[in-house]
Write a protein that holds these residues in place. Structure first.
Motif, PDB file in Angstrom:
ATOM      1  N   LYS A   1       0.828  -1.223   0.000  1.00  0.00           N
ATOM      2  CA  LYS A   1       0.000   0.000   0.000  1.00  0.00           C
ATOM      3  C   LYS A   1       0.853   1.260   0.000  1.00  0.00           C
ATOM      4  CE  LYS A   1      -4.011  -2.094   2.197  1.00  0.00           C
ATOM      5  NZ  LYS A   1      -4.805  -2.218   3.428  1.00  0.00           N
ATOM      6  N   GLU A   2       1.983   1.213   0.713  1.00  0.00           N
ATOM      7  CA  GLU A   2       2.868   2.392   0.738  1.00  0.00           C
ATOM      8  C   GLU A   2       3.510   2.595  -0.638  1.00  0.00           C
ATOM      9  OE1 GLU A   2       3.057   4.555   3.238  1.00  0.00           O
ATOM     10  OE2 GLU A   2       1.958   3.367   4.711  1.00  0.00           O
ATOM     11  N   PHE A   3       3.901   1.489  -1.276  1.00  0.00           N
ATOM     12  CA  PHE A   3       4.457   1.637  -2.635  1.00  0.00           C
ATOM     13  C   PHE A   3       3.366   2.110  -3.602  1.00  0.00           C
ATOM     14  CE2 PHE A   3       8.153  -1.148  -1.429  1.00  0.00           C
ATOM     15  CZ  PHE A   3       9.116  -0.202  -1.700  1.00  0.00           C
ATOM     16  N   TYR A   4       2.145   1.640  -3.391  1.00  0.00           N
ATOM     17  CA  TYR A   4       1.058   2.128  -4.248  1.00  0.00           C
ATOM     18  C   TYR A   4       0.860   3.636  -4.017  1.00  0.00           C
ATOM     19  CZ  TYR A   4      -3.323   3.181  -6.401  1.00  0.00           C
ATOM     20  OH  TYR A   4      -4.279   3.779  -7.181  1.00  0.00           O
ATOM     21  N   SER A   5       0.998   4.065  -2.761  1.00  0.00           N
ATOM     22  CA  SER A   5       0.869   5.505  -2.463  1.00  0.00           C
ATOM     23  C   SER A   5       1.887   6.287  -3.285  1.00  0.00           C
ATOM     24  CB  SER A   5       1.123   5.790  -0.975  1.00  0.00           C
ATOM     25  OG  SER A   5       0.261   5.054  -0.158  1.00  0.00           O
ATOM     26  N   ALA A   6       3.120   5.767  -3.323  1.00  0.00           N
ATOM     27  CA  ALA A   6       4.166   6.440  -4.111  1.00  0.00           C
ATOM     28  C   ALA A   6       3.760   6.488  -5.584  1.00  0.00           C
ATOM     29  CB  ALA A   6       5.494   5.699  -3.956  1.00  0.00           C
TER      30      ALA A   6
ATOM     31  N   GLU B   1       8.648  10.172  -0.179  1.00  0.00           N
ATOM     32  CA  GLU B   1       8.390   9.851   1.241  1.00  0.00           C
ATOM     33  C   GLU B   1       7.659   8.524   1.383  1.00  0.00           C
ATOM     34  OE1 GLU B   1       6.371  12.743   3.613  1.00  0.00           O
ATOM     35  OE2 GLU B   1       8.027  14.174   3.494  1.00  0.00           O
ATOM     36  N   GLU B   2       6.738   8.275   0.471  1.00  0.00           N
ATOM     37  CA  GLU B   2       5.971   7.017   0.567  1.00  0.00           C
ATOM     38  C   GLU B   2       6.877   5.798   0.392  1.00  0.00           C
ATOM     39  OE1 GLU B   2       3.219   7.024   1.837  1.00  0.00           O
ATOM     40  OE2 GLU B   2       2.439   9.019   1.463  1.00  0.00           O
ATOM     41  N   GLN B   3       7.877   5.932  -0.471  1.00  0.00           N
ATOM     42  CA  GLN B   3       8.813   4.813  -0.624  1.00  0.00           C
ATOM     43  C   GLN B   3       9.601   4.602   0.666  1.00  0.00           C
ATOM     44  OE1 GLN B   3      10.904   4.643  -4.533  1.00  0.00           O
ATOM     45  NE2 GLN B   3       9.704   6.482  -4.936  1.00  0.00           N
ATOM     46  N   GLU B   4       9.925   5.724   1.331  1.00  0.00           N
ATOM     47  CA  GLU B   4      10.627   5.593   2.621  1.00  0.00           C
ATOM     48  C   GLU B   4       9.739   4.883   3.644  1.00  0.00           C
ATOM     49  OE1 GLU B   4      11.837   9.577   3.745  1.00  0.00           O
ATOM     50  OE2 GLU B   4      13.031   9.769   1.918  1.00  0.00           O
ATOM     51  N   HIS B   5       8.439   5.199   3.623  1.00  0.00           N
ATOM     52  CA  HIS B   5       7.524   4.522   4.559  1.00  0.00           C
ATOM     53  C   HIS B   5       7.516   3.021   4.302  1.00  0.00           C
ATOM     54  CE1 HIS B   5       5.005   8.488   4.844  1.00  0.00           C
ATOM     55  NE2 HIS B   5       6.216   8.615   5.333  1.00  0.00           N
ATOM     56  N   ALA B   6       7.444   2.663   3.027  1.00  0.00           N
ATOM     57  CA  ALA B   6       7.434   1.237   2.673  1.00  0.00           C
ATOM     58  C   ALA B   6       8.703   0.568   3.200  1.00  0.00           C
ATOM     59  CB  ALA B   6       7.336   1.075   1.155  1.00  0.00           C
TER      60      ALA B   6
ATOM     61  N   ASP C   1      -8.139  11.851  -0.079  1.00  0.00           N
ATOM     62  CA  ASP C   1      -8.898  10.600   0.061  1.00  0.00           C
ATOM     63  C   ASP C   1      -7.950   9.433   0.310  1.00  0.00           C
ATOM     64  OD1 ASP C   1     -11.183  11.979  -0.427  1.00  0.00           O
ATOM     65  OD2 ASP C   1     -11.443  11.276  -2.503  1.00  0.00           O
ATOM     66  N   HIS C   2      -6.857   9.441  -0.411  1.00  0.00           N
ATOM     67  CA  HIS C   2      -5.913   8.336  -0.268  1.00  0.00           C
ATOM     68  C   HIS C   2      -5.270   8.329   1.118  1.00  0.00           C
ATOM     69  CE1 HIS C   2      -3.404   5.077  -1.473  1.00  0.00           C
ATOM     70  NE2 HIS C   2      -2.359   5.725  -0.991  1.00  0.00           N
ATOM     71  N   GLU C   3      -4.915   9.506   1.618  1.00  0.00           N
ATOM     72  CA  GLU C   3      -4.315   9.561   2.960  1.00  0.00           C
ATOM     73  C   GLU C   3      -5.301   9.036   4.000  1.00  0.00           C
ATOM     74  OE1 GLU C   3      -1.304   9.822   3.749  1.00  0.00           O
ATOM     75  OE2 GLU C   3      -0.570  10.528   1.833  1.00  0.00           O
ATOM     76  N   ARG C   4      -6.573   9.362   3.829  1.00  0.00           N
ATOM     77  CA  ARG C   4      -7.570   8.866   4.793  1.00  0.00           C
ATOM     78  C   ARG C   4      -7.657   7.339   4.742  1.00  0.00           C
ATOM     79  NH1 ARG C   4     -11.814  13.751   3.654  1.00  0.00           N
ATOM     80  NH2 ARG C   4     -10.986  15.157   5.251  1.00  0.00           N
ATOM     81  N   TYR C   5      -7.570   6.810   3.550  1.00  0.00           N
ATOM     82  CA  TYR C   5      -7.595   5.356   3.372  1.00  0.00           C
ATOM     83  C   TYR C   5      -6.380   4.715   4.067  1.00  0.00           C
ATOM     84  CZ  TYR C   5      -6.435   1.058   0.827  1.00  0.00           C
ATOM     85  OH  TYR C   5      -6.028  -0.208   0.507  1.00  0.00           O
ATOM     86  N   ILE C   6      -5.205   5.335   3.897  1.00  0.00           N
ATOM     87  CA  ILE C   6      -3.987   4.795   4.525  1.00  0.00           C
ATOM     88  C   ILE C   6      -4.072   4.900   6.047  1.00  0.00           C
ATOM     89  CG2 ILE C   6      -1.475   5.177   4.805  1.00  0.00           C
ATOM     90  CD1 ILE C   6      -2.130   3.697   2.229  1.00  0.00           C
ATOM     91  N   THR C   7      -4.611   5.985   6.547  1.00  0.00           N
ATOM     92  CA  THR C   7      -4.785   6.116   8.004  1.00  0.00           C
ATOM     93  C   THR C   7      -5.622   4.955   8.526  1.00  0.00           C
ATOM     94  OG1 THR C   7      -4.637   8.524   7.908  1.00  0.00           O
ATOM     95  CG2 THR C   7      -5.738   7.596   9.833  1.00  0.00           C
TER      96      THR C   7
ATOM     97  N   GLU D   1       2.456  10.374  11.701  1.00  0.00           N
ATOM     98  CA  GLU D   1       2.734  10.789  10.323  1.00  0.00           C
ATOM     99  C   GLU D   1       1.430  10.947   9.529  1.00  0.00           C
ATOM    100  OE1 GLU D   1       5.411  11.720   8.847  1.00  0.00           O
ATOM    101  OE2 GLU D   1       4.964  11.512   6.707  1.00  0.00           O
ATOM    102  N   GLN D   2       0.506  10.010   9.709  1.00  0.00           N
ATOM    103  CA  GLN D   2      -0.769  10.101   8.978  1.00  0.00           C
ATOM    104  C   GLN D   2      -1.544  11.349   9.421  1.00  0.00           C
ATOM    105  OE1 GLN D   2       0.119   7.898   6.328  1.00  0.00           O
ATOM    106  NE2 GLN D   2      -2.017   8.517   6.186  1.00  0.00           N
ATOM    107  N   GLY D   3      -1.458  11.659  10.729  1.00  0.00           N
ATOM    108  CA  GLY D   3      -2.125  12.882  11.218  1.00  0.00           C
ATOM    109  C   GLY D   3      -1.581  14.098  10.476  1.00  0.00           C
ATOM    110  N   GLU D   4      -0.253  14.125  10.359  1.00  0.00           N
ATOM    111  CA  GLU D   4       0.437  15.235   9.692  1.00  0.00           C
ATOM    112  C   GLU D   4       0.042  15.283   8.207  1.00  0.00           C
ATOM    113  OE1 GLU D   4       2.900  18.401   9.680  1.00  0.00           O
ATOM    114  OE2 GLU D   4       2.252  17.275  11.441  1.00  0.00           O
ATOM    115  N   GLU D   5       0.035  14.130   7.564  1.00  0.00           N
ATOM    116  CA  GLU D   5      -0.256  14.099   6.124  1.00  0.00           C
ATOM    117  C   GLU D   5      -1.698  14.480   5.833  1.00  0.00           C
ATOM    118  OE1 GLU D   5       1.430  10.659   4.133  1.00  0.00           O
ATOM    119  OE2 GLU D   5       3.254  11.851   4.219  1.00  0.00           O
ATOM    120  N   GLU D   6      -2.605  14.031   6.692  1.00  0.00           N
ATOM    121  CA  GLU D   6      -4.010  14.421   6.480  1.00  0.00           C
ATOM    122  C   GLU D   6      -4.174  15.930   6.668  1.00  0.00           C
ATOM    123  OE1 GLU D   6      -7.390  12.368   8.057  1.00  0.00           O
ATOM    124  OE2 GLU D   6      -6.301  10.473   8.089  1.00  0.00           O
TER     125      GLU D   6
HETATM  126 FE1  OFO Z   1       2.682   6.636   3.900  1.00  0.00          FE
HETATM  127  O1  OFO Z   1       2.011   8.193   4.443  1.00  0.00           O
HETATM  128 FE2  OFO Z   1       0.895   8.915   3.199  1.00  0.00          FE
HETATM  129  O2  OFO Z   1       0.036   7.552   2.530  1.00  0.00           O
END
Ligand code: OFO
Length: 160
Positions: free
Chosen positions: A15-20, A48-53, A91-97, A125-130
C-alpha cells in the motif's frame, strides 16, 4: 510476531508503494498541466511514501519475517483540475490512516507491544499528512478557481 500481524504489515508495504505510485500519477498530471510547483510537492510526497514502505520492510526483517511484495495496481485517478488531484491525495491519505489503524487494532488484540510502538510513528505521520492534504484542498478550493490564485499556490507548493 504473529502471522496475522506479519501479513498485515506485508500488505501495508504494498500500500505504501502504491501511495508512491499514485503520487507519481498526480505529479505527472500537474507537470503535464504546467503546474510544476505542485508537481514538485507530490514528487517529494512520492519519495516519502517509498521511505515509509522501506521502514516496514526493515521492521519485518528485524523481526525475522519474510517480505512478500504484492502487485501494484495502475493508478488511474480521474483528474480534470488541481482540485481533483488534491482531493485524490486527501482521500488516499484517509484510506492509509484507516489501514494503519487496522494493523494497530490487530497488534492490540494480539498483545504485540513492539508493533504497537512501531506503528506510533505512522499514526503521527498520517495525522500530519491528512492535515497537510486538508490545508492544500482548502486553499485550492478557495483560491484555485482564479488563474492568479492557482499560480500563487503553485509557487507556494514549489517552495517545499
Ligand atoms: Fe505513507 O504516508 Fe501517506 O500515505
Amino acid at each position: 510476531m504473529k502471522e496475522k500481524i506479519a501479513a498485515l504489515l506485508n500488505e501495508q508495504v504494498t500500500k505504501e508503494f502504491y501511495s508512491a505510485y499514485l503520487y507519481l500519477a498526480i505529479t505527472n498530471w500537474f507537470d503535464e498541466n504546467g503546474l510544476t510547483g505542485f508537481a514538485g510537492w507530490y514528487k517529494k510526497q512520492a519519495e516519502e511514501e517509498q521511505e515509509h514502505a522501506m521502514k516496514i520492510v526493515e521492521y519485518l526483517h528485524d523481526n525475522g519475517q519474510a517480505v512478500v511484495l504484492g502487485a501494484l495496481d495502475a493508478p488511474r485517478p480521474e483528474l480534470q483540475s488541481a482540485k481533483d488531484a488534491v482531493s485524490a491525495a486527501l482521500d488516499h491519505e484517509r484510506y492509509i490512516t484507516a489501514s494503519i489503524e487496522t494493523i494497530y487494532a490487530a497488534a492490540l488484540e494480539e498483545n504485540d507491544y513492539r508493533t504497537q510502538v512501531f506503528l506510533q510513528w505512522f499514526i503521527s505521520e498520517q495525522g500530519e499528512e491528512e492535515k497537510n492534504a486538508e490545508e492544500m484542498l482548502s486553499k485550492v478550493t478557495r483560491y484555485g478557481e482564479h488563474p492568479m490564485g492557482l499560480y500563487n499556490l503553485d509557487k507556494e507548493a514549489g517552495s517545499r
